[in-house]
Design an enzyme around this catalytic site. Structure first.
Site, PDB file in Angstrom:
ATOM      1  N   HIS A   1      32.023 -46.372  34.317  1.00 30.72           N
ATOM      2  CA  HIS A   1      32.685 -45.148  33.864  1.00 30.72           C
ATOM      3  C   HIS A   1      31.919 -43.933  34.353  1.00 30.72           C
ATOM      4  O   HIS A   1      30.748 -44.008  34.736  1.00 30.72           O
ATOM      5  CB  HIS A   1      32.754 -45.120  32.330  1.00 30.72           C
ATOM      6  CG  HIS A   1      31.413 -45.290  31.686  1.00 30.72           C
ATOM      7  ND1 HIS A   1      30.502 -44.261  31.557  1.00 30.72           N
ATOM      8  CD2 HIS A   1      30.802 -46.392  31.176  1.00 30.72           C
ATOM      9  CE1 HIS A   1      29.404 -44.713  30.977  1.00 30.72           C
ATOM     10  NE2 HIS A   1      29.547 -46.017  30.746  1.00 30.72           N
TER      11      HIS A   1
ATOM     12  N   HIS B   1      30.682 -41.054  29.441  1.00 33.15           N
ATOM     13  CA  HIS B   1      29.452 -40.813  28.696  1.00 33.15           C
ATOM     14  C   HIS B   1      28.285 -41.252  29.571  1.00 33.15           C
ATOM     15  O   HIS B   1      28.486 -41.846  30.629  1.00 33.15           O
ATOM     16  CB  HIS B   1      29.431 -41.575  27.357  1.00 33.15           C
ATOM     17  CG  HIS B   1      29.398 -43.061  27.500  1.00 33.15           C
ATOM     18  ND1 HIS B   1      30.530 -43.816  27.732  1.00 33.15           N
ATOM     19  CD2 HIS B   1      28.369 -43.938  27.470  1.00 33.15           C
ATOM     20  CE1 HIS B   1      30.201 -45.092  27.814  1.00 33.15           C
ATOM     21  NE2 HIS B   1      28.894 -45.199  27.670  1.00 33.15           N
TER      22      HIS B   1
ATOM     23  N   GLU C   1      25.370 -43.166  34.526  1.00 36.11           N
ATOM     24  CA  GLU C   1      24.969 -44.554  34.739  1.00 36.11           C
ATOM     25  C   GLU C   1      25.211 -45.006  36.175  1.00 36.11           C
ATOM     26  O   GLU C   1      24.452 -45.811  36.727  1.00 36.11           O
ATOM     27  CB  GLU C   1      25.704 -45.448  33.746  1.00 36.11           C
ATOM     28  CG  GLU C   1      25.269 -45.201  32.308  1.00 36.11           C
ATOM     29  CD  GLU C   1      26.237 -45.751  31.279  1.00 36.11           C
ATOM     30  OE1 GLU C   1      26.792 -46.842  31.510  1.00 36.11           O
ATOM     31  OE2 GLU C   1      26.425 -45.092  30.245  1.00 36.11           O
TER      32      GLU C   1
END
Length: 275
Positions: free
Chosen positions: A105, A117, A135
């Site tokens: 994501h 996030h 990430e």
């Protein structure tokens, strides 16, 4: 050939809501089944292209205990549970030839993107030498530090664009088009798995043409935390200082491996509740 497949959950086709990614959610069982099925599609694609490859699959969502071991392709080894070295990249080492990021994501603040996030709700942003990274960037750069390219990513269209901005030659598979934080137009799960299988085979075949994401140290790191008390905790860590404003901490890392490990620690501190 040795391959690591890191599998997150928010970027799996059809998933748009925390009830599908949280063990307390009513749709979590279906979410983890879909996550396992997409992991299997990627395993199959890797082995279509490299039949003798050693394949490790790192469960990289939440508790790191989401993939269904009994349903995972038996030709792969499962890296499961936490805490563990390298977090979402558990199993990665210098002998790994390629990393494939599945179900990923977009970073916090990116988008429009589904369930965007960075690690958890306690982190608002991570900036590496001034560049915002979630990430996707952090894991691609950690792999790159060990000389390993991130050759494939699947997720929504925003997540795919995030990796292509860092590694233009990587293969990406948009299994859904984001309409916002909790909405998307998704491929049918079987169609998504077919595309993932073909893309994984292409990605490992093209591995020599994909350069590792290399960020030379020393590196100045800024982390924005969601609450001032988290800053109070973070500054107890040697080398971590308060930045501008009440929510930012800063540190300088000798290399990206040091930066990555300290960001992982700050992410854990960000889960602690006050009082």
């Amino acid at each position: 050939m040795k391959v690591l497949i890191s599998v997150d959950m928010e970027g799996i086709s059809g998933i748009v809501h925390p009830t599908e990614t949280n063990p307390d959610g009513y749709d979590y069982a279906r979410g983890r089944a879909s996550m396992t099925a997409e992991a299997n599609a990627v395993i199959a694609g890797v082995l279509d292209a490299e039949s003798t490859a050693e394949v490790q699959v790192a469960d990289a969502h939440g508790s790191f205990r989401n993939l269904l071991p009994e349903e995972l392709d038996r030709r792969a080894h499962l890296v499961r549970g936490k805490p563990r070295p390298l977090g979402m990249l558990g199993g990665l080492d210098e002998q790994t030839d390629a990393v494939l990021l599945v179900g990923y994501h977009t970073r916090a603040g990116g988008g429009p993107a589904v369930l965007a996030h960075t690690m958890n709700d306690g982190i608002l942003d991570v900036r590496v030498a001034g560049r915002s990274m979630g990430e996707i960037g952090l894991n691609a750069a950690m792999a790159g530090y060990l000389g390993v390219p991130a050759v494939l990513l699947s997720g929504d269209d925003s997540a795919c664009a995030e990796l292509r901005d860092l590694v233009p030659s990587a293969v990406t598979v948009a299994v859904k088009q984001a309409l916002g934080q909790g909405a998307a137009v998704a491929l049918h799960p079987e169609e998504a798995r077919d595309r993932l299988r073909h893309a994984a085979a292409e990605a490992v075949t093209r591995c020599p043409q994909v350069p590792p994401l290399s960020l030379a140290g020393p590196l100045d790191i800024e982390v924005d935390l969601s609450a001032p008390f988290m800053v109070d905790l973070a500054t107890l860590v040697p080398g971590v200082s308060r930045g501008e404003g009440g929510r930012t901490v800063t540190f300088t890392a000798a290399d990206f491996a040091d930066a990555y490990q300290l960001v992982l620690l700050l992410a854990q501190l960000a889960t602690i509740k006050p009082g």
